[in-house]
Design a protein around this motif. Structure first.
Motif, PDB file in Angstrom:
ATOM      1  N   THR A   1       7.919  10.146   0.391  1.00  0.00           N
ATOM      2  CA  THR A   1       8.643   8.905   0.126  1.00  0.00           C
ATOM      3  C   THR A   1       7.863   8.012  -0.829  1.00  0.00           C
ATOM      4  OG1 THR A   1       9.853   8.920   2.226  1.00  0.00           O
ATOM      5  CG2 THR A   1       9.508   6.776   1.191  1.00  0.00           C
ATOM      6  N   ALA A   2       6.572   7.794  -0.551  1.00  0.00           N
ATOM      7  CA  ALA A   2       5.761   6.939  -1.425  1.00  0.00           C
ATOM      8  C   ALA A   2       5.736   7.487  -2.843  1.00  0.00           C
ATOM      9  CB  ALA A   2       4.343   6.831  -0.858  1.00  0.00           C
ATOM     10  N   TRP A   3       5.622   8.799  -2.974  1.00  0.00           N
ATOM     11  CA  TRP A   3       5.611   9.441  -4.300  1.00  0.00           C
ATOM     12  C   TRP A   3       6.895   9.110  -5.058  1.00  0.00           C
ATOM     13  CZ3 TRP A   3       8.116  12.715  -7.545  1.00  0.00           C
ATOM     14  CH2 TRP A   3       7.382  13.415  -8.495  1.00  0.00           C
ATOM     15  N   HIS A   4       8.049   9.283  -4.378  1.00  0.00           N
ATOM     16  CA  HIS A   4       9.332   9.048  -5.045  1.00  0.00           C
ATOM     17  C   HIS A   4       9.587   7.566  -5.302  1.00  0.00           C
ATOM     18  CE1 HIS A   4      11.143  12.970  -5.496  1.00  0.00           C
ATOM     19  NE2 HIS A   4      10.799  13.303  -4.256  1.00  0.00           N
ATOM     20  N   LEU A   5       9.117   6.685  -4.421  1.00  0.00           N
ATOM     21  CA  LEU A   5       9.287   5.253  -4.667  1.00  0.00           C
ATOM     22  C   LEU A   5       8.659   4.863  -6.001  1.00  0.00           C
ATOM     23  CD1 LEU A   5       8.423   3.765  -1.142  1.00  0.00           C
ATOM     24  CD2 LEU A   5      10.702   4.113  -2.120  1.00  0.00           C
ATOM     25  N   LEU A   6       7.516   5.451  -6.289  1.00  0.00           N
ATOM     26  CA  LEU A   6       6.788   5.107  -7.510  1.00  0.00           C
ATOM     27  C   LEU A   6       7.252   5.913  -8.718  1.00  0.00           C
ATOM     28  CD1 LEU A   6       3.325   4.889  -5.769  1.00  0.00           C
ATOM     29  CD2 LEU A   6       4.506   2.966  -6.851  1.00  0.00           C
ATOM     30  N   ARG A   7       7.418   7.218  -8.546  1.00  0.00           N
ATOM     31  CA  ARG A   7       7.750   8.083  -9.670  1.00  0.00           C
ATOM     32  C   ARG A   7       9.243   8.081 -10.003  1.00  0.00           C
ATOM     33  NH1 ARG A   7       3.199   9.099 -12.525  1.00  0.00           N
ATOM     34  NH2 ARG A   7       1.911  10.798 -11.733  1.00  0.00           N
ATOM     35  N   THR A   8      10.090   8.191  -8.979  1.00  0.00           N
ATOM     36  CA  THR A   8      11.514   8.436  -9.202  1.00  0.00           C
ATOM     37  C   THR A   8      12.319   7.142  -9.220  1.00  0.00           C
ATOM     38  OG1 THR A   8      11.270  10.563  -8.063  1.00  0.00           O
ATOM     39  CG2 THR A   8      13.518   9.728  -8.359  1.00  0.00           C
ATOM     40  N   SER A   9      12.138   6.304  -8.209  1.00  0.00           N
ATOM     41  CA  SER A   9      13.009   5.136  -8.054  1.00  0.00           C
ATOM     42  C   SER A   9      12.565   3.954  -8.898  1.00  0.00           C
ATOM     43  CB  SER A   9      13.082   4.739  -6.577  1.00  0.00           C
ATOM     44  OG  SER A   9      13.686   5.766  -5.820  1.00  0.00           O
ATOM     45  N   SER A  10      11.281   3.609  -8.863  1.00  0.00           N
ATOM     46  CA  SER A  10      10.822   2.466  -9.659  1.00  0.00           C
ATOM     47  C   SER A  10      10.411   2.867 -11.067  1.00  0.00           C
ATOM     48  CB  SER A  10       9.641   1.776  -8.975  1.00  0.00           C
ATOM     49  OG  SER A  10       8.472   2.579  -9.026  1.00  0.00           O
ATOM     50  N   ARG A  11      10.137   4.169 -11.266  1.00  0.00           N
ATOM     51  CA  ARG A  11       9.666   4.660 -12.566  1.00  0.00           C
ATOM     52  C   ARG A  11       8.498   3.799 -13.064  1.00  0.00           C
ATOM     53  NH1 ARG A  11      13.103   8.577 -14.448  1.00  0.00           N
ATOM     54  NH2 ARG A  11      15.154   8.657 -13.448  1.00  0.00           N
ATOM     55  N   LEU A  12       7.497   3.698 -12.228  1.00  0.00           N
ATOM     56  CA  LEU A  12       6.320   2.890 -12.524  1.00  0.00           C
ATOM     57  C   LEU A  12       5.723   3.264 -13.878  1.00  0.00           C
ATOM     58  CD1 LEU A  12       4.107   0.872 -11.552  1.00  0.00           C
ATOM     59  CD2 LEU A  12       2.915   2.877 -10.610  1.00  0.00           C
TER      60      LEU A  12
ATOM     61  N   ALA B   1       9.932 -10.001 -12.085  1.00  0.00           N
ATOM     62  CA  ALA B   1       9.964 -10.344 -13.505  1.00  0.00           C
ATOM     63  C   ALA B   1      11.220  -9.759 -14.155  1.00  0.00           C
ATOM     64  CB  ALA B   1       8.720  -9.778 -14.193  1.00  0.00           C
ATOM     65  N   PRO B   2      11.569 -10.217 -15.357  1.00  0.00           N
ATOM     66  CA  PRO B   2      12.631  -9.536 -16.103  1.00  0.00           C
ATOM     67  C   PRO B   2      12.316  -8.050 -16.239  1.00  0.00           C
ATOM     68  CG  PRO B   2      12.103 -11.616 -17.148  1.00  0.00           C
ATOM     69  CD  PRO B   2      11.080 -11.420 -16.061  1.00  0.00           C
ATOM     70  N   PHE B   3      13.317  -7.235 -16.004  1.00  0.00           N
ATOM     71  CA  PHE B   3      13.217  -5.773 -15.973  1.00  0.00           C
ATOM     72  C   PHE B   3      12.424  -5.265 -14.773  1.00  0.00           C
ATOM     73  CE2 PHE B   3      13.919  -6.825 -20.468  1.00  0.00           C
ATOM     74  CZ  PHE B   3      15.129  -6.186 -20.647  1.00  0.00           C
ATOM     75  N   GLY B   4      12.184  -6.139 -13.798  1.00  0.00           N
ATOM     76  CA  GLY B   4      11.526  -5.716 -12.561  1.00  0.00           C
ATOM     77  C   GLY B   4      12.463  -4.918 -11.687  1.00  0.00           C
ATOM     78  N   ARG B   5      11.874  -4.097 -10.819  1.00  0.00           N
ATOM     79  CA  ARG B   5      12.654  -3.236  -9.924  1.00  0.00           C
ATOM     80  C   ARG B   5      12.185  -3.429  -8.489  1.00  0.00           C
ATOM     81  NH1 ARG B   5       9.753  -2.015 -14.078  1.00  0.00           N
ATOM     82  NH2 ARG B   5       8.977   0.041 -13.437  1.00  0.00           N
ATOM     83  N   LEU B   6      13.124  -3.705  -7.604  1.00  0.00           N
ATOM     84  CA  LEU B   6      12.858  -3.732  -6.168  1.00  0.00           C
ATOM     85  C   LEU B   6      13.444  -2.460  -5.577  1.00  0.00           C
ATOM     86  CD1 LEU B   6      13.313  -6.670  -3.686  1.00  0.00           C
ATOM     87  CD2 LEU B   6      14.069  -4.371  -3.109  1.00  0.00           C
TER      88      LEU B   6
END
Length: 317
Positions: free
Chosen positions: A116-127, A220-225
């Motif tokens: 889950t942590a991996w996908h939150l950063l890599r897939t969903s938020s596209r850090l 911020a602008p273009f921020g992702r929650l």
């Protein structure tokens, strides 16, 4: 076999130790002699029947196990419930071999919360490299891994929240640049202050309610929650499109279940996480090991926020 079964929905009090027939592996399944079962916050919702998918009684809870198959493979596996037991039938496609250098408890920390942590950063938020990341519940199973992975993946500043000083200290030890109190009142201001006075780029949010609202306001602008839980069991303020357009912000939902049937979204991240753990790059936090008969206590401790890291049931006790 010994197992924890519920025959009515409710709180931790409905979790009872009982004797049940051994499960039988069907086509495409493996029978696992369970050494340890993982406890997730989602399990508390399953027991209440308040999760994203409905439950049917009677029910043996538990979505993850570590143990050995009949041919001696040491595996960690996801289950469709049934994990709080001495034996579990699991789909072979959801079982993954565990390296010798990784303990059962560490593997259990990775199979749901790590992926889950991996996908939150890599897939969903596209850090992106250099972005700021807020990790709520940063001493918990998912949060403690997300703090480490955010740094590993190039975050510029990691801001942790945790409910007490000891947990905040742990988050900083794991790599967070700063840790703050998650109380909703004044949370937006604390997050912005912790980011040097600037709104934040990414928030990983699993509380819901007013914490969600304050986190969205801090973007911020273009921020992702990315929202992946509802631990407070409180509704957030409905998100109107204008609230997103006005700051070019995004709200993204994540549920691990949607990764399981998609090529490359389960075994590959898990293999990477297990390899990092075997090498010592990633340090899963094991916060408590309970006997099987202590499942209700594990749920009580988890819901009261008395825990940190991964909670595990030692099925052999």
């Amino acid at each position: 076999m010994r197992a924890i079964q519920i025959t009515g929905f409710g709180g931790p009090e409905v979790l009872r130790l009982t004797e049940l027939p051994d499960p039988v592996a069907g086509p495409g399944q493996l029978l696992v002699d369970v050494a340890a079962a993982g406890v997730n916050y989602a399990d508390t919702h399953t027991v209440e029947d308040s999760y994203l998918s409905s439950s049917t009684l009677p029910l043996v809870p538990g979505g993850e196990v570590a143990g050995r198959t009949a041919d001696g493979r040491r595996v960690v596996a996801l289950t469709d419930n049934g994990g709080y037991a001495e034996k579990a039938a699991v789909h072979e496609s959801l079982a993954h071999d565990v390296p010798a250098q990784v303990s059962d408890a560490q593997a259990l920390a990775l199979v749901v919360q790590g992926v889950t942590a991996w996908h939150l950063l890599r897939t969903s938020s596209r850090l992106a490299h250099g972005e700021s990341v807020v990790v709520h519940a940063a001493a918990g199973g998912t949060g403690s891994l997300a703090v480490q992975l955010a740094k590993e993946f190039g975050a510029g500043r990691v801001i942790a929240t945790a409910s007490d000083r000891a947990k905040r200290d742990l988050a900083v030890e794991l790599g967070a640049d700063v840790a703050v109190d998650p109380a909703p009142e004044g949370l937006k201001e604390r997050l912005v202050e912790a980011n040097g006075g600037s709104p934040v780029d990414v928030v990983l949010e699993m509380t819901g309610g007013p914490v969600f609202d304050a986190s969205l306001a801090a973007l911020a602008p273009f921020g992702r929650l990315v929202t992946y839980g509802m631990a407070s069991r409180q509704p957030a303020t409905p998100v109107e499109p204008a609230r997103l357009m006005g700051r070019s912000r995004a709200v993204v939902g994540f549920w691990l279940a949607h990764c399981l049937g998609r090529p490359g979204m389960f075994h590959e991240p898990l293999a990477e996480l297990l390899d990092m753990t075997a090498k010592g790059t990633l340090k899963p936090q094991v916060g408590g090991v309970y006997p099987l008969s202590g499942a209700a206590r594990a749920h009580q401790d988890l819901r009261s926020r008395r825990t940190r890291g991964k909670l595990v049931l030692d099925v052999r006790r």
